[in-house]
Motif scaffolding. Structure first.
Motif, PDB file in Angstrom:
ATOM      1  N   VAL A  82       0.862  -1.192   0.000  1.00  0.00           N
ATOM      2  CA  VAL A  82       0.000   0.000   0.000  1.00  0.00           C
ATOM      3  C   VAL A  82       0.893   1.233   0.000  1.00  0.00           C
ATOM      4  O   VAL A  82       2.080   1.143   0.335  1.00  0.00           O
ATOM      5  N   CYS A  83       0.292   2.402  -0.358  1.00  0.00           N
ATOM      6  CA  CYS A  83       1.137   3.601  -0.526  1.00  0.00           C
ATOM      7  C   CYS A  83       1.353   4.348   0.786  1.00  0.00           C
ATOM      8  O   CYS A  83       2.306   5.097   0.930  1.00  0.00           O
ATOM      9  N   ARG A  84       0.454   4.173   1.743  1.00  0.00           N
ATOM     10  CA  ARG A  84       0.488   4.855   3.049  1.00  0.00           C
ATOM     11  C   ARG A  84       0.220   6.360   2.969  1.00  0.00           C
ATOM     12  O   ARG A  84       0.337   7.058   3.949  1.00  0.00           O
ATOM     13  N   ARG A  85      -0.092   6.886   1.788  1.00  0.00           N
ATOM     14  CA  ARG A  85      -0.267   8.335   1.638  1.00  0.00           C
ATOM     15  C   ARG A  85      -1.644   8.731   1.119  1.00  0.00           C
ATOM     16  O   ARG A  85      -2.034   9.879   1.261  1.00  0.00           O
ATOM     17  N   CYS A  86      -2.366   7.826   0.467  1.00  0.00           N
ATOM     18  CA  CYS A  86      -3.649   8.227  -0.133  1.00  0.00           C
ATOM     19  C   CYS A  86      -4.705   8.369   0.971  1.00  0.00           C
ATOM     20  O   CYS A  86      -4.489   8.010   2.125  1.00  0.00           O
ATOM     21  N   GLU A  87      -5.850   8.895   0.560  1.00  0.00           N
ATOM     22  CA  GLU A  87      -6.937   9.152   1.509  1.00  0.00           C
ATOM     23  C   GLU A  87      -7.338   7.881   2.269  1.00  0.00           C
ATOM     24  O   GLU A  87      -7.610   7.920   3.464  1.00  0.00           O
ATOM     25  N   TYR A  88      -7.394   6.747   1.566  1.00  0.00           N
ATOM     26  CA  TYR A  88      -7.829   5.503   2.200  1.00  0.00           C
ATOM     27  C   TYR A  88      -6.776   4.980   3.174  1.00  0.00           C
ATOM     28  O   TYR A  88      -7.103   4.506   4.263  1.00  0.00           O
ATOM     29  N   CYS A  89      -5.506   5.097   2.788  1.00  0.00           N
ATOM     30  CA  CYS A  89      -4.436   4.674   3.704  1.00  0.00           C
ATOM     31  C   CYS A  89      -4.459   5.531   4.966  1.00  0.00           C
ATOM     32  O   CYS A  89      -4.364   5.015   6.083  1.00  0.00           O
ATOM     33  N   LEU A  90      -4.608   6.829   4.779  1.00  0.00           N
ATOM     34  CA  LEU A  90      -4.574   7.733   5.938  1.00  0.00           C
ATOM     35  C   LEU A  90      -5.759   7.495   6.869  1.00  0.00           C
ATOM     36  O   LEU A  90      -5.680   7.738   8.066  1.00  0.00           O
TER      37      LEU A  90
ATOM     38  N   TYR B 154      -8.243  -0.402   0.611  1.00  0.00           N
ATOM     39  CA  TYR B 154      -8.778   0.252  -0.600  1.00  0.00           C
ATOM     40  C   TYR B 154      -7.762   1.214  -1.212  1.00  0.00           C
ATOM     41  O   TYR B 154      -8.126   2.093  -2.001  1.00  0.00           O
ATOM     42  N   CYS B 155      -6.495   1.087  -0.837  1.00  0.00           N
ATOM     43  CA  CYS B 155      -5.434   1.995  -1.316  1.00  0.00           C
ATOM     44  C   CYS B 155      -5.506   2.173  -2.834  1.00  0.00           C
ATOM     45  O   CYS B 155      -5.621   1.205  -3.594  1.00  0.00           O
ATOM     46  N   LEU B 156      -5.413   3.424  -3.267  1.00  0.00           N
ATOM     47  CA  LEU B 156      -5.524   3.737  -4.700  1.00  0.00           C
ATOM     48  C   LEU B 156      -4.373   3.143  -5.504  1.00  0.00           C
ATOM     49  O   LEU B 156      -4.511   2.889  -6.693  1.00  0.00           O
ATOM     50  N   LYS B 157      -3.235   2.952  -4.857  1.00  0.00           N
ATOM     51  CA  LYS B 157      -2.084   2.392  -5.567  1.00  0.00           C
ATOM     52  C   LYS B 157      -1.754   0.992  -5.061  1.00  0.00           C
ATOM     53  O   LYS B 157      -0.664   0.484  -5.311  1.00  0.00           O
TER      54      LYS B 157
END
Ligand SMILES: [Zn+2]
Ligand SMILES: [Zn+2]
Length: 358
Positions: free
Chosen positions: A107-115, A121-124
């Protein structure tokens, strides 16, 4: 620790819809920067492994899954031990640590879903079903920063199904929004997801109505369900109404049949919640009339697996013996037969493959 070989045996699907082969010369991955190498001990088999290899699974809105890796190695509920550390791994990681292989791989840990703590549901995000080789192999490279570190005092084969079936069922039961004493119907109660959902709902204080084929009756009641409804020989909607009076407060559908979802809506009382976790193959649609949803003020929620933090809650419930995955252990190369049995829908609980014995 034993030396790491250069090649390994994997369960490989070369083409979508093709057979499962077991080549013995597939490369063992070299852990990259901030990756660990794990040796897989056990892996559960999920219905989505079967649907994905046969390409009957689809993404949201029926959009075909993109970035699909071929050849394909499925498996996303594995348990293994760290046998190698790539460059840059933190000093908190050590060889021998028990780790889980889940659906989500990175996961990216930065997108809205990660945060928001909903990183599933991470976008990346990438996963072990479509983008990266999964747990149907002897060795796997895993992102050290998104590593599922398991407690040491658990039986790896029993913990394996928690990594997908367990977290998916747990999240489905959380989504059903039940309170102690509420009636919760689990449709598909004897299956891989369902038998876990029955137990999570019990732990959370619900009165569970398990619904499945008649040969699953004793199994489902043995899990702690208050009532069992045989959907083959009785009208399940009528039976649930007889048991509950007004209808169930919530229903969790773990079955993959479209009809199960409309039945679930009919079983609910006014204001009830339908939690959808089973996935009919392809682009199956809801058959419930919209006016029924409006008039009965129904809430319909869906969820895919769960977050890392919810997974750790599910792991803890099994570690403490409150939720016991019911497993049958089979040899790794039994996978094609397991798929055949899954298609028939006759399996009780979860099949776990022994990938390596130590
Ligand atoms: Zn799964
Ligand atoms: Zn993200």
């Amino acid at each position: 620790m034993a030396e790491i070989p250069k090649v390994q045996t994997v369960a490989l699907v070369r083409e979508i819809g093709g057979p499962v082969e077991f080549p013995t010369d597939y490369p063992v991955p070299t852990p990259g920067n901030n990756e660990v190498l794990a040796k897989i001990l056990y892996t559960g088999v999920c219905l989505s492994d079967l649907h994905t290899k046969d390409a009957v699974a689809a993404g949201p809105d029926g959009i075909p899954i993109t970035r699909f890796k071929l050849p394909h190695i499925g498996g996303h509920e594995g348990v293994g031990r760290i046998v190698g550390l790539g460059p840059g791994c933190g000093s908190d990681l050590s060889l021998g640590t028990l780790v889980g292989i889940r659906f989500a791989s990175r996961v990216c840990r930065r997108c809205e879903y990660c945060l928001a703590g909903t990183e599933q549901y991470c976008l990346k995000g990438t996963n072990h079903l479509h983008h990266e080789d999964g747990s149907f192999q002897e060795y796997i490279a895993l992102d050290a920063d998104y590593l599922t570190i398991l407690p040491d005092d658990v039986d790896p084969k029993v913990m394996a199904p928690v990594l997908c079936a367990g977290i998916t069922a747990y999240k489905g039961v959380l989504g059903a929004n039940i309170r102690a004493g509420h009636w919760l119907a689990v449709i598909g109660a004897g299956g891989g997801l369902g038998h876990m959902a029955v137990q999570y709902a019990k732990v959370l204080g619900a009165q569970v109505i398990g619904i499945d084929a008649p040969d699953k009756r004793d199994f489902v009641l043995g899990l702690g369900a208050t009532e069992f409804v045989d959907f083959v020989n009785t009208d399940p909607v009528q039976r649930v109404r007889e048991i509950t009076g007004l209808g169930a407060h919530s229903a969790v559908v773990t079955a993959g049949s479209t009809k199960a979802f409309s039945h679930a809506c009919e079983m609910l009382r006014t204001g009830g919640t339908l939690s959808c976790v089973g996935m009919p193959p392809g682009t199956a649609k809801f058959e419930t009339p919209i006016c029924a949803i409006v008039i009965k003020a129904l809430k319909i929620v869906g969820s895919v697996v769960g977050s890392m933090s919810e997974l750790m809650e599910a792991v803890e419930l099994t570690r403490r013996g409150l939720v016991r995955p019911q497993i049958q252990v089979r040899p790794f190369k039994d996978l094609p037969h397991v798929y055949e049995e899954m298609e028939k829908g006759t399996l009780k609980g979860r099949i776990v493959l022994e990938v390596s014995s130590s």
